[in-house]
Design a protein around this motif. Sequence first.
Motif, PDB file in Angstrom:
ATOM      1  N   ARG A 118       0.815  -1.238   0.000  1.00  0.00           N
ATOM      2  CA  ARG A 118       0.000   0.000   0.000  1.00  0.00           C
ATOM      3  C   ARG A 118       0.840   1.276   0.000  1.00  0.00           C
ATOM      4  O   ARG A 118       1.824   1.365  -0.706  1.00  0.00           O
ATOM      5  CB  ARG A 118      -1.009  -0.026   1.143  1.00  0.00           C
ATOM      6  CG  ARG A 118      -2.054  -1.126   0.952  1.00  0.00           C
ATOM      7  CD  ARG A 118      -3.258  -0.901   1.848  1.00  0.00           C
ATOM      8  NE  ARG A 118      -4.189  -2.016   1.759  1.00  0.00           N
ATOM      9  CZ  ARG A 118      -5.040  -2.347   2.704  1.00  0.00           C
ATOM     10  NH1 ARG A 118      -5.094  -1.646   3.823  1.00  0.00           N
ATOM     11  NH2 ARG A 118      -5.860  -3.360   2.528  1.00  0.00           N
ATOM     12  N   ILE A 152     -13.590  -8.042   1.596  1.00  0.00           N
ATOM     13  CA  ILE A 152     -12.418  -7.230   1.267  1.00  0.00           C
ATOM     14  C   ILE A 152     -11.346  -8.056   0.574  1.00  0.00           C
ATOM     15  O   ILE A 152     -10.446  -7.556  -0.040  1.00  0.00           O
ATOM     16  CB  ILE A 152     -11.824  -6.575   2.535  1.00  0.00           C
ATOM     17  CG1 ILE A 152     -12.865  -5.767   3.250  1.00  0.00           C
ATOM     18  CG2 ILE A 152     -10.631  -5.704   2.219  1.00  0.00           C
ATOM     19  CD1 ILE A 152     -13.177  -4.423   2.692  1.00  0.00           C
ATOM     20  N   CYS A 199      -2.489   0.671   9.753  1.00  0.00           N
ATOM     21  CA  CYS A 199      -3.158   0.723  11.052  1.00  0.00           C
ATOM     22  C   CYS A 199      -4.643   0.948  10.804  1.00  0.00           C
ATOM     23  O   CYS A 199      -5.062   1.181   9.678  1.00  0.00           O
ATOM     24  CB  CYS A 199      -2.579   1.826  11.951  1.00  0.00           C
ATOM     25  SG  CYS A 199      -2.727   3.486  11.293  1.00  0.00           S
ATOM     26  N   GLY A 239      -6.022  -1.426  -3.647  1.00  0.00           N
ATOM     27  CA  GLY A 239      -6.004  -1.607  -2.189  1.00  0.00           C
ATOM     28  C   GLY A 239      -7.403  -1.728  -1.605  1.00  0.00           C
ATOM     29  O   GLY A 239      -7.662  -1.310  -0.493  1.00  0.00           O
ATOM     30  N   GLY A 240      -8.310  -2.289  -2.359  1.00  0.00           N
ATOM     31  CA  GLY A 240      -9.674  -2.398  -1.871  1.00  0.00           C
ATOM     32  C   GLY A 240     -10.373  -1.055  -1.862  1.00  0.00           C
ATOM     33  O   GLY A 240     -11.368  -0.859  -1.198  1.00  0.00           O
ATOM     34  N   SER A 269      -8.727   2.930   7.487  1.00  0.00           N
ATOM     35  CA  SER A 269      -7.348   2.434   7.404  1.00  0.00           C
ATOM     36  C   SER A 269      -6.364   3.591   7.410  1.00  0.00           C
ATOM     37  O   SER A 269      -6.660   4.668   6.909  1.00  0.00           O
ATOM     38  CB  SER A 269      -7.119   1.655   6.102  1.00  0.00           C
ATOM     39  OG  SER A 269      -7.976   0.568   5.997  1.00  0.00           O
ATOM     40  N   ASN A 298      -5.145  -2.649  12.104  1.00  0.00           N
ATOM     41  CA  ASN A 298      -5.633  -2.271  10.770  1.00  0.00           C
ATOM     42  C   ASN A 298      -7.140  -2.056  10.848  1.00  0.00           C
ATOM     43  O   ASN A 298      -7.735  -2.202  11.918  1.00  0.00           O
ATOM     44  CB  ASN A 298      -5.247  -3.310   9.703  1.00  0.00           C
ATOM     45  CG  ASN A 298      -5.766  -4.709  10.016  1.00  0.00           C
ATOM     46  OD1 ASN A 298      -6.547  -4.890  10.935  1.00  0.00           O
ATOM     47  ND2 ASN A 298      -5.320  -5.685   9.259  1.00  0.00           N
ATOM     48  N   ASN A 299      -7.757  -1.738   9.722  1.00  0.00           N
ATOM     49  CA  ASN A 299      -9.183  -1.432   9.776  1.00  0.00           C
ATOM     50  C   ASN A 299     -10.022  -2.679  10.016  1.00  0.00           C
ATOM     51  O   ASN A 299     -11.091  -2.613  10.616  1.00  0.00           O
ATOM     52  CB  ASN A 299      -9.617  -0.706   8.493  1.00  0.00           C
ATOM     53  CG  ASN A 299     -11.005  -0.107   8.611  1.00  0.00           C
ATOM     54  OD1 ASN A 299     -11.511   0.076   9.716  1.00  0.00           O
ATOM     55  ND2 ASN A 299     -11.620   0.181   7.495  1.00  0.00           N
ATOM     56  N   ALA A 300      -9.544  -3.826   9.562  1.00  0.00           N
ATOM     57  CA  ALA A 300     -10.251  -5.079   9.852  1.00  0.00           C
ATOM     58  C   ALA A 300     -10.307  -5.263  11.374  1.00  0.00           C
ATOM     59  O   ALA A 300     -11.353  -5.596  11.940  1.00  0.00           O
ATOM     60  CB  ALA A 300      -9.546  -6.257   9.186  1.00  0.00           C
ATOM     61  N   SER A 313     -11.306   3.876   3.265  1.00  0.00           N
ATOM     62  CA  SER A 313      -9.999   4.398   2.840  1.00  0.00           C
ATOM     63  C   SER A 313      -9.408   5.501   3.706  1.00  0.00           C
ATOM     64  O   SER A 313      -8.202   5.705   3.689  1.00  0.00           O
ATOM     65  CB  SER A 313     -10.097   4.939   1.427  1.00  0.00           C
ATOM     66  OG  SER A 313     -10.518   3.920   0.583  1.00  0.00           O
TER      67      SER A 313
HETATM   68  C1  PLP Z   1      -9.973  -1.786   3.206  1.00  0.00           C
HETATM   69  C2  PLP Z   1     -11.212  -1.842   4.015  1.00  0.00           C
HETATM   70  C3  PLP Z   1     -11.276  -2.581   5.209  1.00  0.00           C
HETATM   71  C4  PLP Z   1     -10.098  -3.356   5.711  1.00  0.00           C
HETATM   72  O1  PLP Z   1      -9.086  -2.470   6.051  1.00  0.00           O
HETATM   73  P1  PLP Z   1      -7.595  -3.001   6.356  1.00  0.00           P
HETATM   74  O2  PLP Z   1      -6.874  -1.784   6.824  1.00  0.00           O
HETATM   75  O3  PLP Z   1      -7.102  -3.574   5.083  1.00  0.00           O
HETATM   76  O4  PLP Z   1      -7.712  -4.026   7.422  1.00  0.00           O
HETATM   77  C5  PLP Z   1     -12.454  -2.595   5.904  1.00  0.00           C
HETATM   78  N1  PLP Z   1     -13.537  -1.914   5.461  1.00  0.00           N
HETATM   79  C6  PLP Z   1     -13.526  -1.194   4.319  1.00  0.00           C
HETATM   80  C7  PLP Z   1     -14.745  -0.464   3.898  1.00  0.00           C
HETATM   81  C8  PLP Z   1     -12.350  -1.125   3.557  1.00  0.00           C
HETATM   82  O5  PLP Z   1     -12.321  -0.423   2.435  1.00  0.00           O
END
Ligand code: PLP
Length: 481
Positions: free
Chosen positions: A96, A179, A301, A394-395, A291, A151-153, A260
């Motif tokens: 990323r 994701i 993070c 990156g999703g 994220s 991370n966001n997860a 994002s």
């Molecule tokens: C990318 C994303 C996540 C996961 O985030 P990470 O930082 O990759 O763990 C969760 N929710 C949404 C909406 C995302 O776009």
Amino acid sequence: MPPQVLRNIPSVNELLDSPPLQLLVKRANRSLVVSGVRSFLENLRNEAQTAATDVHFPTATELAQRIADWIDADQQPTLRPVVNATGILLHTGLGRAPLAEEAIAEITSIADSYASVEIDLETGERCQRTVAVEKLIRDLTGAEAAIVVNNNAGATMLTLAALANDQDVIVSRGELIEIGGSYRLPEVMTACGARLCEVGSTNKTRIADYESAITEQTGVLLKVHTSNYVVMGFTEETSVRDLVVLGRHHDRPVVHDIGSGALFDLAPFGISDEPVARDSIAAGADVILFSGDKLLGGPQCGIIAGRREFIATILKHPMTRALRVDKLTLSALAATLRLYQDPDRRQTTVPLLRLLSTSLDNLQNRAERLAIQLAAFPWVVEAKAVSEEAYLGGGSVPTQQLASWCVSLEIQQNGVSDLARRLRIGCPSVVGRVQRNQLLLDLRAVFPQQDMLIVEAFEKIGSTGNENPDSKEQHSHLDEN
Ligand SMILES: *Cc1c(COP(=O)(O)O)cnc(C)c1O
């Protein structure tokens, strides 16, 4: 292979006396070279015994050089820098967002020493480790409080576990995202001990759908930004503002996973429809999640920001400890967030924003110059600059394309995938994308100072291109004639 040929293999000591291995012993340590020679010879013997009889057996000099190269290649770190010529700015496979110089300087200053991670230097008392960034996050988002996790997860799982354990989480059927890997919202919910309560349909979810699903069992109203897909056509989604009105009325928190982590409107960069953290807080979201290493352009993070009472509840959950970030992440995040405090400079100081705002003229000029340089290699049939579409990746924002310029390469004898591989494993390593039997090197995610690394990578491959028999070297210890 007749057994007497095996007896002709030079001894380990003979090989160690050869110039290439002597050189290696001087650079690396001796025991490493000795064990490298032993395992190479062992592989060689095994291969020779099973190989067809007409294998060409290397001479002692060839063998010594080959062993030296093999040990050398083995010493290369598996995780190493890569020139990202894929055209995908936030490539998860390539780590990323690249970090800002300021973030790297801060990591360095924190890494080689002890640091005030959980000590308030004023009082000498213990404190929360994320205070280092909390004020910055509050200032940039308007939230009352914030914490940072892995991370966001992790941010999503922790938030749901803390706020909706054994309760329903109401979410639109249009927002049940996957994701990648095993991260699917319905499964995440189960893992957190929350129950998924899906409402509406894939393309339309109205506020009335949420309202009729609210019961005594409801823990959280969740809104998720569909980062990696769009529902188009006959659609309707409920705004954060409307959800907040409903949530307040029933005394239930609204959690908004914005994905994002845009900290300001990125429409001038060609990216629209990405929720802005501050807007979501202003609309009344109780907790937002995003994220650190996507559009924010910082370290990996997950940021949880929102109302103080909910952040306090989340902080008390035992999973907070399991998901905590280290001092390096905290220092890089703090430095990155500080760059956002200067709206006039952020697009030059945050590398991701710099890549996003590189002009098409700049990309075109560089692509044209590179095309001329790369066309000079004899195995390149044609190299030309072409205008192309890059992606955020990156999703994030899969449907939004960013205009870009590439060097498009045609290689002799269908050697495109071989060249792509050799550029990847080379040093410097360059990752491009293969499209319609051409190798595209997209400059959208390449920093100008890396252009010469691309030329260097081609030079290392040399003048023989894909016909070079050495490309087999990684796979076999013998020549297959
Ligand atoms: C990318 C994303 C996540 C996961 O985030 P990470 O930082 O990759 O763990 C969760 N929710 C949404 C909406 C995302 O776009």
